[in-house]
Structures are given as C-alpha cells and as structure tokens.
Design a protein around this motif. Structure first.
Motif, PDB file in Angstrom:
ATOM      1  N   ASP A 109      37.380  51.281  43.758  1.00  0.00           N
ATOM      2  CA  ASP A 109      37.220  51.124  45.212  1.00  0.00           C
ATOM      3  C   ASP A 109      38.503  51.457  45.962  1.00  0.00           C
ATOM      4  OD1 ASP A 109      34.691  50.294  44.634  1.00  0.00           O
ATOM      5  OD2 ASP A 109      35.019  48.180  45.051  1.00  0.00           O
ATOM      6  N   GLY A 110      39.047  52.632  45.682  1.00  0.00           N
ATOM      7  CA  GLY A 110      40.231  53.070  46.403  1.00  0.00           C
ATOM      8  C   GLY A 110      41.468  52.253  46.110  1.00  0.00           C
ATOM      9  N   GLY A 111      41.506  51.605  44.960  1.00  0.00           N
ATOM     10  CA  GLY A 111      42.680  50.823  44.593  1.00  0.00           C
ATOM     11  C   GLY A 111      42.646  49.386  45.039  1.00  0.00           C
ATOM     12  N   GLU A 112      41.545  48.932  45.635  1.00  0.00           N
ATOM     13  CA  GLU A 112      41.470  47.570  46.154  1.00  0.00           C
ATOM     14  C   GLU A 112      40.807  46.597  45.182  1.00  0.00           C
ATOM     15  OE1 GLU A 112      39.745  47.417  49.993  1.00  0.00           O
ATOM     16  OE2 GLU A 112      41.334  48.565  50.953  1.00  0.00           O
ATOM     17  N   ARG A 113      40.338  47.100  44.052  1.00  0.00           N
ATOM     18  CA  ARG A 113      39.686  46.231  43.074  1.00  0.00           C
ATOM     19  C   ARG A 113      40.056  46.691  41.681  1.00  0.00           C
ATOM     20  NH1 ARG A 113      34.900  46.061  40.179  1.00  0.00           N
ATOM     21  NH2 ARG A 113      34.318  48.151  40.891  1.00  0.00           N
ATOM     22  N   ILE A 114      39.991  45.783  40.717  1.00  0.00           N
ATOM     23  CA  ILE A 114      40.228  46.122  39.321  1.00  0.00           C
ATOM     24  C   ILE A 114      38.899  46.054  38.571  1.00  0.00           C
ATOM     25  CG2 ILE A 114      41.422  45.486  37.193  1.00  0.00           C
ATOM     26  CD1 ILE A 114      43.235  46.586  39.320  1.00  0.00           C
ATOM     27  N   ASP A 115      38.586  47.118  37.862  1.00  0.00           N
ATOM     28  CA  ASP A 115      37.373  47.191  37.057  1.00  0.00           C
ATOM     29  C   ASP A 115      37.742  46.835  35.612  1.00  0.00           C
ATOM     30  OD1 ASP A 115      35.059  47.767  35.717  1.00  0.00           O
ATOM     31  OD2 ASP A 115      35.044  49.907  36.198  1.00  0.00           O
ATOM     32  N   PHE A 116      37.175  45.723  35.122  1.00  0.00           N
ATOM     33  CA  PHE A 116      37.475  45.248  33.775  1.00  0.00           C
ATOM     34  C   PHE A 116      36.409  45.672  32.759  1.00  0.00           C
ATOM     35  CE2 PHE A 116      41.126  42.472  34.298  1.00  0.00           C
ATOM     36  CZ  PHE A 116      41.144  42.243  35.665  1.00  0.00           C
ATOM     37  N   SER A 117      35.484  46.537  33.176  1.00  0.00           N
ATOM     38  CA  SER A 117      34.386  46.885  32.271  1.00  0.00           C
ATOM     39  C   SER A 117      34.867  47.619  31.020  1.00  0.00           C
ATOM     40  CB  SER A 117      33.349  47.736  33.008  1.00  0.00           C
ATOM     41  OG  SER A 117      33.913  48.956  33.457  1.00  0.00           O
ATOM     42  N   GLY A 118      36.032  48.251  31.097  1.00  0.00           N
ATOM     43  CA  GLY A 118      36.543  48.957  29.934  1.00  0.00           C
ATOM     44  C   GLY A 118      37.401  48.115  29.015  1.00  0.00           C
ATOM     45  N   VAL A 119      37.572  46.828  29.354  1.00  0.00           N
ATOM     46  CA  VAL A 119      38.385  45.929  28.530  1.00  0.00           C
ATOM     47  C   VAL A 119      37.503  45.305  27.454  1.00  0.00           C
ATOM     48  CG1 VAL A 119      39.825  43.871  28.503  1.00  0.00           C
ATOM     49  CG2 VAL A 119      39.942  45.446  30.441  1.00  0.00           C
ATOM     50  N   ARG A 120      37.899  45.460  26.219  1.00  0.00           N
ATOM     51  CA  ARG A 120      37.135  44.890  25.107  1.00  0.00           C
ATOM     52  C   ARG A 120      37.771  43.576  24.677  1.00  0.00           C
ATOM     53  NH1 ARG A 120      35.777  50.129  21.207  1.00  0.00           N
ATOM     54  NH2 ARG A 120      34.703  51.371  22.838  1.00  0.00           N
ATOM     55  N   VAL A 121      36.951  42.549  24.622  1.00  0.00           N
ATOM     56  CA  VAL A 121      37.433  41.232  24.199  1.00  0.00           C
ATOM     57  C   VAL A 121      36.548  40.731  23.068  1.00  0.00           C
ATOM     58  CG1 VAL A 121      38.392  40.647  26.452  1.00  0.00           C
ATOM     59  CG2 VAL A 121      36.025  40.072  25.945  1.00  0.00           C
ATOM     60  N   SER A 122      37.145  39.932  22.202  1.00  0.00           N
ATOM     61  CA  SER A 122      36.402  39.452  21.041  1.00  0.00           C
ATOM     62  C   SER A 122      36.141  37.951  21.074  1.00  0.00           C
ATOM     63  CB  SER A 122      37.168  39.802  19.751  1.00  0.00           C
ATOM     64  OG  SER A 122      38.468  39.237  19.781  1.00  0.00           O
ATOM     65  N   GLY A 123      36.640  37.273  22.112  1.00  0.00           N
ATOM     66  CA  GLY A 123      36.403  35.842  22.158  1.00  0.00           C
ATOM     67  C   GLY A 123      37.139  35.170  23.289  1.00  0.00           C
ATOM     68  N   PRO A 124      36.999  33.842  23.402  1.00  0.00           N
ATOM     69  CA  PRO A 124      37.619  33.090  24.486  1.00  0.00           C
ATOM     70  C   PRO A 124      39.133  33.261  24.560  1.00  0.00           C
ATOM     71  CG  PRO A 124      35.992  31.748  23.373  1.00  0.00           C
ATOM     72  CD  PRO A 124      36.150  32.987  22.546  1.00  0.00           C
ATOM     73  N   ARG A 125      39.787  33.391  23.414  1.00  0.00           N
ATOM     74  CA  ARG A 125      41.244  33.523  23.432  1.00  0.00           C
ATOM     75  C   ARG A 125      41.678  34.751  24.218  1.00  0.00           C
ATOM     76  NH1 ARG A 125      45.843  30.635  23.314  1.00  0.00           N
ATOM     77  NH2 ARG A 125      47.576  32.092  23.063  1.00  0.00           N
ATOM     78  N   GLU A 126      41.013  35.877  24.014  1.00  0.00           N
ATOM     79  CA  GLU A 126      41.377  37.088  24.739  1.00  0.00           C
ATOM     80  C   GLU A 126      40.996  36.994  26.212  1.00  0.00           C
ATOM     81  OE1 GLU A 126      39.793  40.462  22.657  1.00  0.00           O
ATOM     82  OE2 GLU A 126      41.675  40.708  21.534  1.00  0.00           O
ATOM     83  N   LEU A 127      39.894  36.310  26.504  1.00  0.00           N
ATOM     84  CA  LEU A 127      39.547  36.091  27.910  1.00  0.00           C
ATOM     85  C   LEU A 127      40.636  35.296  28.617  1.00  0.00           C
ATOM     86  CD1 LEU A 127      35.735  35.289  27.618  1.00  0.00           C
ATOM     87  CD2 LEU A 127      36.763  37.333  28.651  1.00  0.00           C
ATOM     88  N   PHE A 128      41.141  34.282  27.940  1.00  0.00           N
ATOM     89  CA  PHE A 128      42.241  33.493  28.498  1.00  0.00           C
ATOM     90  C   PHE A 128      43.480  34.373  28.695  1.00  0.00           C
ATOM     91  CE2 PHE A 128      46.185  31.243  27.193  1.00  0.00           C
ATOM     92  CZ  PHE A 128      46.380  30.505  28.343  1.00  0.00           C
ATOM     93  N   GLU A 129      43.790  35.207  27.714  1.00  0.00           N
ATOM     94  CA  GLU A 129      44.972  36.062  27.802  1.00  0.00           C
ATOM     95  C   GLU A 129      44.853  37.068  28.942  1.00  0.00           C
ATOM     96  OE1 GLU A 129      45.184  37.662  23.897  1.00  0.00           O
ATOM     97  OE2 GLU A 129      46.241  35.914  23.056  1.00  0.00           O
ATOM     98  N   ILE A 130      43.635  37.545  29.199  1.00  0.00           N
ATOM     99  CA  ILE A 130      43.441  38.446  30.337  1.00  0.00           C
ATOM    100  C   ILE A 130      43.716  37.706  31.642  1.00  0.00           C
ATOM    101  CG2 ILE A 130      41.747  39.757  31.655  1.00  0.00           C
ATOM    102  CD1 ILE A 130      40.386  40.462  29.027  1.00  0.00           C
ATOM    103  N   ASP A 131      43.186  36.496  31.754  1.00  0.00           N
ATOM    104  CA  ASP A 131      43.421  35.716  32.966  1.00  0.00           C
ATOM    105  C   ASP A 131      44.913  35.497  33.204  1.00  0.00           C
ATOM    106  OD1 ASP A 131      40.846  35.481  33.811  1.00  0.00           O
ATOM    107  OD2 ASP A 131      40.522  33.457  33.049  1.00  0.00           O
ATOM    108  N   VAL A 132      45.645  35.185  32.143  1.00  0.00           N
ATOM    109  CA  VAL A 132      47.087  34.962  32.277  1.00  0.00           C
ATOM    110  C   VAL A 132      47.788  36.261  32.660  1.00  0.00           C
ATOM    111  CG1 VAL A 132      49.195  34.306  31.063  1.00  0.00           C
ATOM    112  CG2 VAL A 132      47.098  33.002  30.714  1.00  0.00           C
TER     113      VAL A 132
END
Length: 228
Positions: A109-132
């Motif tokens: 969206d012209g640099g105003e949003r981040i698309d995370f659809s290409g990020v591969r995660v394998s579990g809650p730990r990686e979800l937490f690490e993305i948030d951090v």
C-alpha cells in the motif's frame, strides 16, 4: 501495537543549513528579515522532543499490548535511529525486519503497511519473535508526521513567521500574487491539514509554474521537513 497485518504509521548542521537557505532566499527575493537561526534551531529541537515523547507513549501502549498477549516479557529499549518519511516507512521496516531474521515481510500500500504473508513461522515462539522484531523496528524508525497534532503548536508559529518574512516577499518579488496570510490562530488551525494556508494558490497555471515557484521560494513545510 496494532495487528501486524494492518500495521500503519499513526523528521548540528540542520539549523545552519536552513538558515543559509532562508538568507539566500531573502537575498534573491526580498530585504525583509528572516526568522533567526536560533529560533529555527529551537523550533526543530522542541518539535523533535515533542514528537519523540509522543512516540514513546505509542511504544508504551504497544508494550502493554504485547505483555497482555505474551506475558511479562522483556522488550528491547531502543533510541530513535532515524525519523523516516511516511512513504519510506514500509521499505524501512521491511529492511529492518529482514535484518532481524524475517526477510519475508514486504512493504505494501505505497509503503504504509507491512505485508507478513511471505513470512514463514513454525510455531508460537517465532510469532513472538516477529512481534518483538516489529516493536524494535518501530522503535528505531518512527515517522514524525504520525505526530502532527502533538507538534502543531510548536511548528505553526515559526512557520507563520517564515511564511510572512520569506515566502510571501519572495513570491511577490517574483511577480506572483499571494493570498492573504491568515491570523495566527487561523494559520495554526490549518497547519499540516488539507485546509492549510497555501501561499502558492495564486501562482499561474502554466506548465511547471507552481513547481518553479516552490523551488524558488520553499514553503515552511519544505524547510521543516528537510531537517534530518
């Protein structure tokens, strides 16, 4: 912190360089006195301090959200690395997240949003690490324009003085008509909004006329936004 899939944005030689710019404009366009370098330097310092305080409050709210989500976790404490333009926020965040180990995040969206659809995660730990990682990158690279309301009362008085002393005389000396400048309150109320005073409103409609006028007589926003 807002949901990652909808994350959106909510800028010392500077004073010397801008003072020189103002002086050059006056030499070319007018003999009226320009706002002094100390006044400009203080405006920049006060503006950035107010924006930084608002940014810190935003991070505090994000921290509360993350701890409600993940528990009493430790979060990075980072000073602002650089204020970025709104259009640069997405690419800057994507680059930062890639450095944090998540190269799949991409600007959208012209640099105003981040698309995370290409990020591969394998579990809650990686979800937490993305948030951090998002929290850290947002800490490092905020957008000053997110906090226009917080800095309006700091920027507007200087901008009004600069417009009256530099921009209006420059435009008149260049043969352009200039709409009446609003009172202090009227100017402040419109500052950084769609209703903002436009000193170039009466510049001719010929090809490139406004662009040339804005280059010759930079607006207050241009001067303020040019500060790194």
């Amino acid at each position: 912190m807002r949901d990652r899939d909808a994350a959106r944005p909510g800028r010392v030689a500077v004073a010397l360089a801008l003072a020189v710019t103002a002086a050059a404009l006056l030499a070319a366009c007018s003999t009226a006195p320009s706002p002094t370098a100390p006044a400009l330097a203080q405006t920049l310092a006060d503006r950035d301090a107010a924006a930084a305080a608002a940014h810190a409050q935003t991070l505090e709210r994000s921290a509360v959200f993350l701890r409600e989500k993940w528990g009493p976790v430790a979060l990075p404490e980072e000073a602002i690395e650089r204020w970025v333009a709104a259009s640069s926020w997405g690419p800057t965040m994507a680059r930062c997240l890639s450095e944090e180990g998540f190269p799949g995040a991409q600007p959208a969206d012209g640099g105003e949003r981040i698309d995370f659809s290409g990020v591969r995660v394998s579990g809650p730990r990686e979800l937490f690490e993305i948030d951090v990682a998002v929290y850290r990158c947002q800490s490092l690279y905020p957008v000053r324009a997110w906090f226009d309301d917080e800095v309006r009362d700091i920027e507007a008085p200087w901008a009004l003085d600069y417009t009256r002393a530099v921009v209006v005389p420059c435009l008149l000396a260049s043969g352009h008509e200039v709409p009446p400048v609003p009172t202090g309150e009227g100017f402040r109320a419109g500052w950084r909004t769609e209703a903002a005073y436009d000193p170039f409103a009466l510049v001719g409609e010929g090809p490139g006329a406004r662009t040339r006028a804005e280059a010759l007589c930079p607006a207050a926003e241009t001067v303020l936004d040019g500060a790194p």
